[in-house]
Design a protein around this motif. Sequence first.
Motif, PDB file in Angstrom:
ATOM      1  N   SER A 128       0.822  -1.210   0.000  1.00 37.92           N
ATOM      2  CA  SER A 128       0.000   0.000   0.000  1.00 37.92           C
ATOM      3  C   SER A 128       0.857   1.262   0.000  1.00 37.92           C
ATOM      4  CB  SER A 128      -0.945   0.000   1.204  1.00 37.92           C
ATOM      5  OG  SER A 128      -0.211  -0.018   2.418  1.00 37.92           O
ATOM      6  N   PHE A 129       2.041   1.206   0.606  1.00 40.61           N
ATOM      7  CA  PHE A 129       2.954   2.352   0.609  1.00 40.61           C
ATOM      8  C   PHE A 129       3.479   2.605  -0.805  1.00 40.61           C
ATOM      9  CE2 PHE A 129       7.224   4.122   0.730  1.00 40.61           C
ATOM     10  CZ  PHE A 129       7.089   5.198   1.595  1.00 40.61           C
ATOM     11  N   VAL A 130       3.906   1.538  -1.472  1.00 36.88           N
ATOM     12  CA  VAL A 130       4.408   1.673  -2.846  1.00 36.88           C
ATOM     13  C   VAL A 130       3.321   2.255  -3.750  1.00 36.88           C
ATOM     14  CG1 VAL A 130       5.417   0.452  -4.805  1.00 36.88           C
ATOM     15  CG2 VAL A 130       5.985  -0.264  -2.473  1.00 36.88           C
ATOM     16  N   ARG A 137      -1.090   5.960  -9.203  1.00 41.96           N
ATOM     17  CA  ARG A 137      -2.166   6.337  -8.294  1.00 41.96           C
ATOM     18  C   ARG A 137      -2.429   7.838  -8.378  1.00 41.96           C
ATOM     19  NH1 ARG A 137      -3.306   8.770  -3.783  1.00 41.96           N
ATOM     20  NH2 ARG A 137      -5.045   8.001  -2.492  1.00 41.96           N
ATOM     21  N   LYS A 138      -1.370   8.628  -8.428  1.00 33.30           N
ATOM     22  CA  LYS A 138      -1.520  10.075  -8.530  1.00 33.30           C
ATOM     23  C   LYS A 138      -2.316  10.451  -9.772  1.00 33.30           C
ATOM     24  CE  LYS A 138       1.128  14.383  -8.804  1.00 33.30           C
ATOM     25  NZ  LYS A 138       2.486  14.997  -8.863  1.00 33.30           N
ATOM     26  N   PHE A 139      -2.035   9.785 -10.886  1.00 32.71           N
ATOM     27  CA  PHE A 139      -2.749  10.074 -12.132  1.00 32.71           C
ATOM     28  C   PHE A 139      -4.236   9.740 -12.006  1.00 32.71           C
ATOM     29  CE2 PHE A 139      -4.482   8.395 -16.123  1.00 32.71           C
ATOM     30  CZ  PHE A 139      -4.392   9.528 -16.929  1.00 32.71           C
ATOM     31  N   LEU A 140      -4.543   8.553 -11.460  1.00 34.24           N
ATOM     32  CA  LEU A 140      -5.941   8.149 -11.337  1.00 34.24           C
ATOM     33  C   LEU A 140      -6.705   9.057 -10.375  1.00 34.24           C
ATOM     34  CD1 LEU A 140      -5.610   4.253 -11.287  1.00 34.24           C
ATOM     35  CD2 LEU A 140      -6.506   5.684 -13.129  1.00 34.24           C
ATOM     36  N   GLU A 141      -6.043   9.484  -9.310  1.00 36.22           N
ATOM     37  CA  GLU A 141      -6.692  10.396  -8.370  1.00 36.22           C
ATOM     38  C   GLU A 141      -6.973  11.737  -9.022  1.00 36.22           C
ATOM     39  OE1 GLU A 141      -6.222  11.946  -3.755  1.00 36.22           O
ATOM     40  OE2 GLU A 141      -4.442  11.279  -4.852  1.00 36.22           O
ATOM     41  N   GLU A 142      -6.019  12.241  -9.784  1.00 35.78           N
ATOM     42  CA  GLU A 142      -6.217  13.518 -10.468  1.00 35.78           C
ATOM     43  C   GLU A 142      -7.360  13.429 -11.475  1.00 35.78           C
ATOM     44  OE1 GLU A 142      -2.422  14.336 -12.162  1.00 35.78           O
ATOM     45  OE2 GLU A 142      -1.606  15.246 -10.318  1.00 35.78           O
ATOM     46  N   GLN A 143      -7.392  12.331 -12.226  1.00 39.92           N
ATOM     47  CA  GLN A 143      -8.462  12.148 -13.205  1.00 39.92           C
ATOM     48  C   GLN A 143      -9.816  12.056 -12.513  1.00 39.92           C
ATOM     49  OE1 GLN A 143      -8.106  12.037 -16.807  1.00 39.92           O
ATOM     50  NE2 GLN A 143      -6.273  13.034 -16.007  1.00 39.92           N
ATOM     51  N   PRO A 164     -11.847   4.881  -4.927  1.00 39.80           N
ATOM     52  CA  PRO A 164     -12.735   4.949  -6.097  1.00 39.80           C
ATOM     53  C   PRO A 164     -12.131   4.364  -7.356  1.00 39.80           C
ATOM     54  CG  PRO A 164     -12.785   7.014  -4.886  1.00 39.80           C
ATOM     55  CD  PRO A 164     -11.687   6.190  -4.279  1.00 39.80           C
ATOM     56  N   TRP A 165     -10.808   4.299  -7.431  1.00 41.75           N
ATOM     57  CA  TRP A 165     -10.121   3.793  -8.624  1.00 41.75           C
ATOM     58  C   TRP A 165      -9.382   2.480  -8.352  1.00 41.75           C
ATOM     59  CZ3 TRP A 165      -9.449   8.543  -6.330  1.00 41.75           C
ATOM     60  CH2 TRP A 165      -8.411   8.619  -5.400  1.00 41.75           C
ATOM     61  N   CYS A 166      -9.543   1.918  -7.174  1.00 39.87           N
ATOM     62  CA  CYS A 166      -8.890   0.646  -6.833  1.00 39.87           C
ATOM     63  C   CYS A 166      -9.851  -0.185  -6.005  1.00 39.87           C
ATOM     64  CB  CYS A 166      -7.592   0.896  -6.069  1.00 39.87           C
ATOM     65  SG  CYS A 166      -6.670  -0.615  -5.666  1.00 39.87           S
ATOM     66  N   LEU A 167     -10.360  -1.266  -6.579  1.00 35.25           N
ATOM     67  CA  LEU A 167     -11.352  -2.106  -5.916  1.00 35.25           C
ATOM     68  C   LEU A 167     -10.678  -3.298  -5.254  1.00 35.25           C
ATOM     69  CD1 LEU A 167     -14.219  -2.133  -8.570  1.00 35.25           C
ATOM     70  CD2 LEU A 167     -13.896  -0.589  -6.624  1.00 35.25           C
ATOM     71  N   THR A 168     -10.984  -3.507  -3.986  1.00 33.44           N
ATOM     72  CA  THR A 168     -10.431  -4.611  -3.213  1.00 33.44           C
ATOM     73  C   THR A 168     -11.561  -5.509  -2.731  1.00 33.44           C
ATOM     74  OG1 THR A 168     -10.526  -3.312  -1.172  1.00 33.44           O
ATOM     75  CG2 THR A 168      -8.495  -3.193  -2.468  1.00 33.44           C
ATOM     76  N   PRO A 169     -11.267  -6.740  -2.303  1.00 32.96           N
ATOM     77  CA  PRO A 169     -12.324  -7.643  -1.852  1.00 32.96           C
ATOM     78  C   PRO A 169     -12.887  -7.248  -0.491  1.00 32.96           C
ATOM     79  CG  PRO A 169     -10.177  -8.670  -1.588  1.00 32.96           C
ATOM     80  CD  PRO A 169      -9.938  -7.383  -2.326  1.00 32.96           C
ATOM     81  N   PHE A 170     -14.092  -7.751  -0.185  1.00 32.20           N
ATOM     82  CA  PHE A 170     -14.675  -7.583   1.145  1.00 32.20           C
ATOM     83  C   PHE A 170     -13.891  -8.431   2.145  1.00 32.20           C
ATOM     84  CE2 PHE A 170     -18.218  -6.525  -1.644  1.00 32.20           C
ATOM     85  CZ  PHE A 170     -18.766  -5.423  -1.019  1.00 32.20           C
ATOM     86  N   ARG A 171     -13.786  -7.956   3.356  1.00 34.88           N
ATOM     87  CA  ARG A 171     -13.081  -8.699   4.388  1.00 34.88           C
ATOM     88  C   ARG A 171     -14.051  -9.596   5.148  1.00 34.88           C
ATOM     89  NH1 ARG A 171      -9.500  -3.637   6.792  1.00 34.88           N
ATOM     90  NH2 ARG A 171      -8.300  -3.257   4.889  1.00 34.88           N
TER      91      ARG A 171
END
Length: 282
Positions: A128-130, A137-143, A164-171
Amino acid sequence: MRDKSNPLTLPEAAFRKRFRLSKSAFNYVLAELKFEGHLSTAVPPMIQLGATLSLLASGGYQHLVGNDFLIVIGCIDGTHFGLQKPTLNEHMFFNRKGYHSLNSMIICDHEYRILAIDSKYGGAAHDSFVWKHSAQRKFLEEQFNQNNVKNVWLLGDSGYPLEPWCLTPFRNPEEGSTQARFNEAHSKARCVVERTIGILKGRWKILSNDKRSRYKPEKMAQFGNVCAALHNICIHFKDASYCRHYASETINTEVDMGNETHLTKIGHKIRNQIMLALENTI
């Protein structure tokens, strides 16, 4: 470049072939339809209509994988490129698996092509840090903030924050629940990145974990970039000799426990809408 979230940017002939309507007829139908309860985070009416017409025209959704206007653009995961103990900042390269490495972020598409690679950080860095500090990520957030992209996502495992631009599974979903079925579909789609990483490291042994390269981290990062480019060339020329033998890589996911943010809440809404849409198609 054409706006790939807008089907109207397709050439007229391709548009008619895909949707069986002219663009004028499409716009007429779109204007006549009412999308009640439409949220700003939902799939736009234009995409909903396009998906419906495509289904009616073809009888199935299968050809939409890798479509000319993209909904899911790729999958993301991290992998480790093994190093011998560096002389500088050694602690930054010692990963949780017990050896020194680079933590390389890989983004690929459904055909195993590597869309992005980021090997700037040592193995001690969390996925998550990388991702948080990546140009992608910066590009997708700006868009997203500029309202240019609202329906383009990466699929990531629970080591990434829900955005909003990265979908992860339910825990921890209940067995048989709608959330569990979403996770199953998510996993089946996302496993392509694990196979891509397996193929990449299987073909180019210098990147494999057991080699513990003698090169400096900066040089290994350059090797990673070159190997990724060569990997894509092999994909382009349909050299699948390593696909059968190195189909996937075992990756132990460390769950991201980041704080709830405004963007996370939007991500929850988007994921829930997609979950319900998948449920309605089963």
